[in-house]
Scaffold this active site. Structure first.
Site, short mmCIF file in Angstrom:
data_model
loop_
_atom_site.label_atom_id
_atom_site.label_comp_id
_atom_site.label_asym_id
_atom_site.label_seq_id
_atom_site.Cartn_x
_atom_site.Cartn_y
_atom_site.Cartn_z
N SER A 102 40.23 66.34 45.89
CA SER A 102 38.94 66.67 46.50
C SER A 102 37.77 66.16 45.67
O SER A 102 37.60 64.96 45.48
CB SER A 102 38.88 68.19 46.72
OG SER A 102 37.82 68.53 47.56
N ASP A 243 32.38 64.42 49.78
CA ASP A 243 33.12 64.42 48.52
C ASP A 243 34.31 63.47 48.65
O ASP A 243 34.45 62.75 49.64
CB ASP A 243 33.55 65.83 48.12
CG ASP A 243 34.62 66.41 49.02
OD1 ASP A 243 34.76 65.93 50.16
OD2 ASP A 243 35.32 67.34 48.61
N ASP A 245 37.47 63.55 49.31
CA ASP A 245 38.37 63.54 50.46
C ASP A 245 37.65 63.90 51.76
O ASP A 245 38.29 64.08 52.79
CB ASP A 245 39.57 64.47 50.24
CG ASP A 245 39.19 65.94 50.18
OD1 ASP A 245 38.02 66.24 49.86
OD2 ASP A 245 40.06 66.80 50.43
#
Length: 450
Positions: A102, A243, A245
């Site tokens: 992430s 961000d 992902d």
């Protein structure tokens, strides 16, 4: 049961350091395959990843594990987390896997697992996988003729782009808007600019040159300064920061001011309430969302249901109580009319729809309430359970009594570090600072924290 591998968002850690090693990734594939093979049909897995250097290594290890267990694997390549959830359903897969950490730096990575419905796996199924990973005896492998096949899926990002575009109301186009977008050198570096351009916007893109090492590096939703600068430079109408992902989003308005997830949820909730499409009579957020959001919603006759920190808990509450908007202050926005997990690009499109329909600027649309002063500080502990100490519990009770209806207090242990997080918010900033500092002192001096 204490978990050794799975945390609040799958398995995560530093690449090539336990548990984020290729041998464990392969064993995860075999363990999942062992569970799925209890059925009678041929099973299918989809795997996506972000742009981290270690993604190729972990993807290959997962493929080895899944195919060794007799599962067929579809490889999606670099693609957002919400796309993996969507394509798991679309491709009728039994399991979806996202290799990503992430918003974390490139050295970290993780393995997120989705069920055939596109939702993250249940605690019970994760516990079953944990048990197999802890098993000392070798896990069973498929017979030679039953070994799985792996193939790259062509056009998967375009399926997701079309899905994203369909979430924008049909009466809205983005023509006339200049949009600056920061893709965090991550998974959305192709899909996000393409989707916005195809919807009619003039698109200025940064953070779209991933090299395996620069994901989230001074860019994206956790580092919006570069986007703020670009918005000023090109006089953009809006900035969108994703961000690594692309499951979270932060907005920058035309003045360069940052709009967090709380404000975004307020905009979408008000818009959907006006359209009579809001479900549940309100929204779901975590204990960390600002009291100002709760007051704003209350003024509109809407409720704010709070959960523990983590989009997993938000989604679970949404499903159980039939809400269609939920999220976190950090920018995880879950819109269950469209998907099963946070989707930064889809959430941004709902904001853009409100801008186009009203004819107002982003700054006029997105600052729906004044946040109350909020202070979050951490206390590092070396062991023990200081929150069970009688002196600490009394200090917390006294602080809650003092805040009463004028504020909130949230104290919780970190799920990933030896920390106690102390958050207080209220109308009086000096009172909040004093309460937090006093509690930090009491917790730090507790015998249980030593």
């Amino acid at each position: 049961m204490t978990r050794r591998y799975f945390g609040t968002d799958g398995i995560r850690g530093q690449s090539n350091v336990f548990p984020m090693t290729p041998d464990l990734a392969m064993k995860v594939g075999i363990a999942v395959g062992t569970i799925l093979r209890r059925g009678h049909h041929r099973h299918r897995v989809v795997i996506g990843k972000d742009t981290r250097l270690s993604g190729y290594m972990l993807e290959t290890a997962l493929v080895a594990g899944f195919t060794a267990a007799g599962l067929d694997v579809f490889l999606l390549g670099p693609i957002p987390t919400p796309a993996v959830a969507m394509l798991t359903r679309s491709l009728r897969a039994d399991i979806g896997v996202m290799v990503s950490a992430s918003h974390n730096p490139f050295a970290d990575n993780g393995i997120k697992l989705f069920g055939p419905d596109g939702y993250k796996l249940s605690d019970e199924l994760e516990a079953e996988i944990e048990a197999l990973l802890n098993q000392e005896a070798p896990l069973p492998l498929a017979r030679a003729e039953d070994i799985g096949r792996a193939k790259r899926v062509d056009g998967d990002i375009y399926r997701y782009i079309e899905f994203v575009k369909r979430t924008l109301p049909r009466d809205v186009t983005l023509s006339g808007l200049r949009i600056a977008i920061d893709c965090a050198n991550g998974a959305a570096y192709k899909v996000a600019p393409t989707a916005l351009w195809e919807l009619g916007a003039e698109v200025v893109t940064i953070g779209n040159e991933p090299n395996g090492l620069n994901i989230n590096l001074e860019c994206g939703s956790t580092h919006p300064a570069a986007l703020q600068k670009k918005v000023h430079e090109v006089r953009a109408d809006i900035g969108i920061a994703l961000d690594g992902d692309a499951d979270r989003v932060i907005i920058v308005d035309e003045t360069g001011a940052i709009v967090d997830g709380d404000q975004l949820m307020a905009v979408i909730a008000e818009s959907w309430a006006n359209d009579q499409t809001l479900k549940g009579g309100g929204i779901v957020a975590t204990v960390m969302s600002n009291l100002g959001l709760e007051r704003f919603l209350g003024g509109k006759g809407l409720t704010l249901a709070r959960t523990k920190v983590g989009d997993r808990h938000v989604v679970e509450h949404m499903r159980q109580n039939h809400y269609n908007i939920g999220g976190e202050q950090s920018g995880h926005i879950v819109l269950s009319d469209f998907g099963t997990t946070g989707d930064g690009l889809v959430a941004a499109l709902q904001i853009l729809a409100a801008v186009k329909r009203t004819g107002k600027t982003v700054s006029q649309i997105c600052h729906r309430f004044d946040p109350v002063p909020q202070l979050l500080r951490n206390v590092r502990i070396s062991g023990g359970k200081p929150l069970e100490d009688s002196f600490v519990r009394q200090a917390i009770a006294d602080a809650e009594s003092e805040l009463a209806r004028n504020g909130r207090l949230v104290i919780r242990p970190s799920g990933t570090e030896p920390l106690i997080r102390v958050m207080a918010e209220g109308d009086d900033r000096s009172q909040i600072e004093r309460i937090v500092n006093d509690l930090i002192g009491v917790i730090a001096n507790s015998r249980e924290a030593a």
